[in-house]
Design a protein around this motif. Structure first.
Motif, mmCIF file in Angstrom:
data_model
loop_
_atom_site.group_PDB
_atom_site.id
_atom_site.type_symbol
_atom_site.label_atom_id
_atom_site.label_comp_id
_atom_site.label_asym_id
_atom_site.label_seq_id
_atom_site.Cartn_x
_atom_site.Cartn_y
_atom_site.Cartn_z
ATOM 1 N N ILE A 1 30.434 18.804 -9.495
ATOM 2 C CA ILE A 1 30.720 19.133 -8.328
ATOM 3 C C ILE A 1 32.146 19.693 -8.540
ATOM 4 N N VAL A 2 32.237 19.336 -10.135
ATOM 5 C CA VAL A 2 33.720 20.380 -10.798
ATOM 6 C C VAL A 2 33.333 21.679 -10.994
ATOM 7 N N ASP A 3 32.235 21.808 -11.776
ATOM 8 C CA ASP A 3 31.334 22.996 -11.768
ATOM 9 C C ASP A 3 31.438 24.316 -10.844
ATOM 10 N N ALA A 4 31.192 23.522 -9.375
ATOM 11 C CA ALA A 4 30.364 23.848 -8.571
ATOM 12 C C ALA A 4 32.054 24.591 -7.829
ATOM 13 N N PHE A 5 32.735 23.910 -7.950
ATOM 14 C CA PHE A 5 33.712 24.175 -7.056
ATOM 15 C C PHE A 5 34.597 25.418 -7.991
ATOM 16 N N LEU A 6 34.485 25.156 -9.960
ATOM 17 C CA LEU A 6 35.139 27.002 -10.698
ATOM 18 C C LEU A 6 34.662 27.685 -10.383
ATOM 19 N N GLU A 7 32.976 27.753 -9.829
ATOM 20 C CA GLU A 7 32.609 28.649 -9.394
ATOM 21 C C GLU A 7 32.472 29.573 -8.736
ATOM 22 N N LYS A 8 32.540 28.973 -7.095
ATOM 23 C CA LYS A 8 32.699 29.138 -5.891
ATOM 24 C C LYS A 8 34.048 28.913 -5.042
ATOM 25 N N LYS A 9 35.386 28.491 -6.406
ATOM 26 C CA LYS A 9 36.625 28.242 -6.181
ATOM 27 C C LYS A 9 37.290 28.722 -4.553
ATOM 28 N N THR A 10 36.344 28.020 -3.550
ATOM 29 C CA THR A 10 37.145 26.838 -2.490
ATOM 30 C C THR A 10 36.401 25.896 -1.853
ATOM 31 N N LEU A 11 36.731 25.097 -1.633
ATOM 32 C CA LEU A 11 36.211 23.716 -1.070
ATOM 33 C C LEU A 11 35.171 24.174 -0.764
ATOM 34 N N ARG A 12 35.104 24.454 0.993
ATOM 35 C CA ARG A 12 34.040 24.757 2.111
ATOM 36 C C ARG A 12 32.887 25.345 0.707
ATOM 37 N N GLN A 13 33.014 26.225 0.004
ATOM 38 C CA GLN A 13 31.652 27.227 -0.302
ATOM 39 C C GLN A 13 31.754 25.697 -1.561
ATOM 40 N N CYS A 14 31.845 25.142 -2.689
ATOM 41 C CA CYS A 14 31.579 24.460 -3.191
ATOM 42 C C CYS A 14 30.999 23.187 -2.916
ATOM 43 N N LEU A 15 31.293 22.590 -1.505
ATOM 44 C CA LEU A 15 31.124 20.949 -0.064
ATOM 45 C C LEU A 15 29.413 22.053 -0.462
ATOM 46 N N ARG A 16 29.188 23.660 0.628
ATOM 47 C CA ARG A 16 28.275 24.200 0.865
ATOM 48 C C ARG A 16 26.898 23.504 0.060
ATOM 49 N N GLU A 17 28.204 23.992 -1.273
ATOM 50 C CA GLU A 17 26.982 23.654 -2.462
ATOM 51 C C GLU A 17 26.012 22.798 -2.998
ATOM 52 N N ILE A 18 26.838 21.934 -2.811
ATOM 53 C CA ILE A 18 26.871 20.315 -3.375
ATOM 54 C C ILE A 18 25.660 19.296 -2.134
ATOM 55 N N ASN A 19 26.492 19.763 -1.022
ATOM 56 C CA ASN A 19 25.727 18.825 0.197
ATOM 57 C C ASN A 19 24.260 19.541 0.423
ATOM 58 N N ILE B 1 41.743 25.070 -11.524
ATOM 59 C CA ILE B 1 41.886 23.997 -9.815
ATOM 60 C C ILE B 1 43.100 24.387 -9.475
ATOM 61 N N GLU B 2 44.068 23.838 -10.290
ATOM 62 C CA GLU B 2 45.777 23.833 -9.102
ATOM 63 C C GLU B 2 46.134 24.902 -8.807
ATOM 64 N N SER B 3 45.476 26.471 -9.926
ATOM 65 C CA SER B 3 45.644 27.755 -9.668
ATOM 66 C C SER B 3 45.210 28.368 -8.478
ATOM 67 N N ILE B 4 44.057 27.412 -8.188
ATOM 68 C CA ILE B 4 43.319 28.511 -6.930
ATOM 69 C C ILE B 4 43.300 27.665 -5.686
ATOM 70 N N LEU B 5 43.269 26.022 -5.934
ATOM 71 C CA LEU B 5 43.762 25.012 -4.740
ATOM 72 C C LEU B 5 45.412 26.092 -4.119
ATOM 73 N N ASN B 6 46.129 26.203 -5.012
ATOM 74 C CA ASN B 6 47.395 26.490 -4.252
ATOM 75 C C ASN B 6 47.097 28.756 -3.521
ATOM 76 N N ARG B 7 46.333 29.060 -4.256
ATOM 77 C CA ARG B 7 46.180 29.899 -4.117
ATOM 78 C C ARG B 7 45.633 30.189 -2.766
ATOM 79 N N GLU C 1 47.670 29.154 -0.127
ATOM 80 C CA GLU C 1 49.003 30.331 0.340
ATOM 81 C C GLU C 1 48.020 31.731 1.616
ATOM 82 N N ILE C 2 46.860 31.869 1.226
ATOM 83 C CA ILE C 2 46.028 33.171 1.214
ATOM 84 C C ILE C 2 45.324 33.296 2.526
ATOM 85 N N LYS C 3 44.715 31.627 2.836
ATOM 86 C CA LYS C 3 43.825 30.946 3.670
ATOM 87 C C LYS C 3 44.486 30.187 5.491
ATOM 88 N N GLY C 4 46.055 29.518 4.503
ATOM 89 C CA GLY C 4 46.330 29.021 5.420
ATOM 90 C C GLY C 4 45.994 27.407 5.184
#
Length: 493
Positions: free
Chosen positions: A184-202, A282-288, A291-294
């Motif tokens: 899950i951590v690797d998927a998030f670092l690769e996809k860089k979004t929560l939804r894309q990470c969950l799509r990959e894992i689910n 991870i903190e940088s990605i989540l914060n960014r 800000e960008i996508k609301g």
């Protein structure tokens, strides 16, 4: 006026003794209760739904006696007890506790009641102190608590859980929670979004969310069921990724004087799942992304936003859009032709099978059609003579019969005493009718708004989105969609 019973257990009591509530209810019914109110809440809370409903009936003068098994079932708070007793005495309602010698009609009973209430409150305070001392003892020893996914508690310390957890069909490979957590951590670092990470894992583990399957004729059940051995939501994944345990630290929920959570650093560095560098990324990605996508925005942009739900998983539906003439508009400099849709939010993470979108104008047309039909129905009922008058309670009808008899007597032989009795009866009838109208106040306001807003369907062709939002949220509870079709519209009127 009726005799009402009240039963209560806390969640902990319910877990320790699953028959505790059933025993209370049986004893109260055998004691003569005609109606029963039940809460599964702490007795020190004042927001218990059934308890508040019971007190409302007392204040309306509809209860002559309340039956409980013990006084602490009613409340464990002495201020709440005193306030409740004041309400009971003010409205001539007796309190009977089966295991306590309590009778509000005697001075000794009132004194006994206050003594028992004080003892119950003291026991609650002592229990709270014991719990606080226990938690402080655990914090002083740095005992691990609430292991997140991927970890297990061993000898009061967090350790990665390498025990076999599931077996993949493809490749017949055994997976542990620690291995899945790292994926899950690797998927998030690769996809860089929560939804894309969950799509990959689910997608990888076949996780879906759906509503309870109801058999024909059975009442609908609330809630959702996750098909799979684990499941994250967007917010849950964000909280999990930020959990200090994954970085080798031990957090406690208790906050210090500066409002920061208590954190013990490097309590299990060899068991960390995320390195310091990965944690910063991870903190940088989540914060960014926020800000960008609301991320986390609750703004309702469109008239039906927040009212549309998926029939398959009962989750809310997000708004999305597409452009019909994107290339042509850019080439010729003409306005873009936009289409707006609703789609199940769980489809984006592949945890729901409902992929088909539905156009917003289709949803809104169905809502307006349902409201117009309901407005016509209410209008027809309100014009029917037998429904034009407000329903009267049996008590009101009895008083009105007495009033009619007195008026007949007074017309034959006028008398000042009879006139005073007539005035008293009229006052009582007015008070009872006012009490009934208060119960129907919210529904009456909604009906008046419905009749006003949809008496002329053409009015809504040029209405602003703000006007539509206000009216829809007042009158519509939910719009249920499936396979790109509206299958149900639930109205509040």
């Amino acid at each position: 006026m009726i005799t009402v019973g009240y039963a209560r257990v806390s969640s902990r009591e319910q877990a320790d003794n699953s028959h505790a509530l059933e025993q209370q209810c049986d004893r109260i019914r055998n004691a003569g209760a005609e109606e029963l109110f039940v809460d599964v809440e702490s007795g020190s809370r004042d927001d218990r739904r059934q308890f508040n409903k019971l007190i409302d009936l007392v204040r309306k003068g509809q209860v002559k006696e309340i039956v409980v098994t013990r006084l602490d079932r009613l409340t464990r708070s002495l201020p709440t007890l005193r306030k409740t007793i004041d309400d009971l005495q003010k409205h001539n309602c007796n309190l009977r506790a089966l295991d306590d010698s309590i009778d509000l009609k005697t001075a000794a009973g009132k004194f006994h009641l206050n003594m028992l209430g004080a003892l119950a409150e003291m026991e609650v305070d002592r229990l709270s102190e014991r719990v606080q001392h226990g938690w402080q003892h655990l914090r002083d020893r740095k005992v691990a608590m609430n292991s997140p996914f991927g970890y297990i508690k061993v000898n009061n310390q967090h350790q990665l859980d390498h025990n076999p957890f599931l077996c993949l069909i493809i490749g017949q490979c055994e997976m542990s929670k620690a291995a899945i957590a790292r994926e899950i951590v690797d998927a998030f670092l690769e996809k860089k979004t929560l939804r894309q990470c969950l799509r990959e894992i689910n997608t990888r583990y076949g996780i879906q969310t759906f509503a309870h399957n109801n058999k024909p004729g059975e009442p609908k059940k609330g809630g959702r069921v996750a098909q799979g051995v684990f499941k994250f939501s967007n917010g849950g994944l964000s909280n999990w990724l930020r959990n200090p345990v994954l970085r080798g630290h031990l957090p406690y929920l208790r906050k210090d004087k500066n409002g920061r959570a208590e954190l013990h650093l490097n309590t299990h560095p060899e068991q960390r799942l995320i390195s310091d560098a990965e944690g910063k990324e991870i903190e940088s990605i989540l914060n960014r992304n926020r800000e960008i996508k609301g991320y986390g925005s609750t703004a309702l942009k469109y008239p039906c936003s927040g009212l549309v739900f998926c029939a398959e998983c009962r989750s809310s539906c997000y708004s999305t859009s597409s452009v019909n003439n994107g290339y042509r508009a850019k080439r010729l400099g003409i306005p873009k032709e936009m289409n707006y849709y609703f789609q199940c939010k769980n489809w984006t993470s592949r945890s729901c099978s409902q992929k088909t979108m539905i156009k917003m104008e289709v949803v809104e047309a169905a809502v307006i059609d349902a409201l117009i039909k309901k407005a016509a129905q209410i209008s027809n009922i309100s014009q029917t003579p037998e429904f034009s008058a407000e329903p009267e309670s049996p008590e009101t009808q009895k008083l009105r019969s007495q009033l009619f008899q007195l008026q007949q007597i007074n017309s034959i032989a006028p008398n000042d005493a009879i006139k005073i009795a007539i005035a008293n009866l009229e006052s009582q009838i007015t008070q009872l009718r006012y009490s009934l109208s208060q119960n129907q106040e919210i529904n009456t306001i909604s009906q008046e708004l419905l009749l006003w807003a949809f008496s002329d369907p053409d009015l809504w062709k040029n209405a602003s989105d703000d006007d539509k939002k206000r009216v829809y949220r007042e009158l519509v509870e939910a719009v249920i969609i499936r396979d790109g079709q509206v299958v149900e519209i639930r109205l509040k009127v």
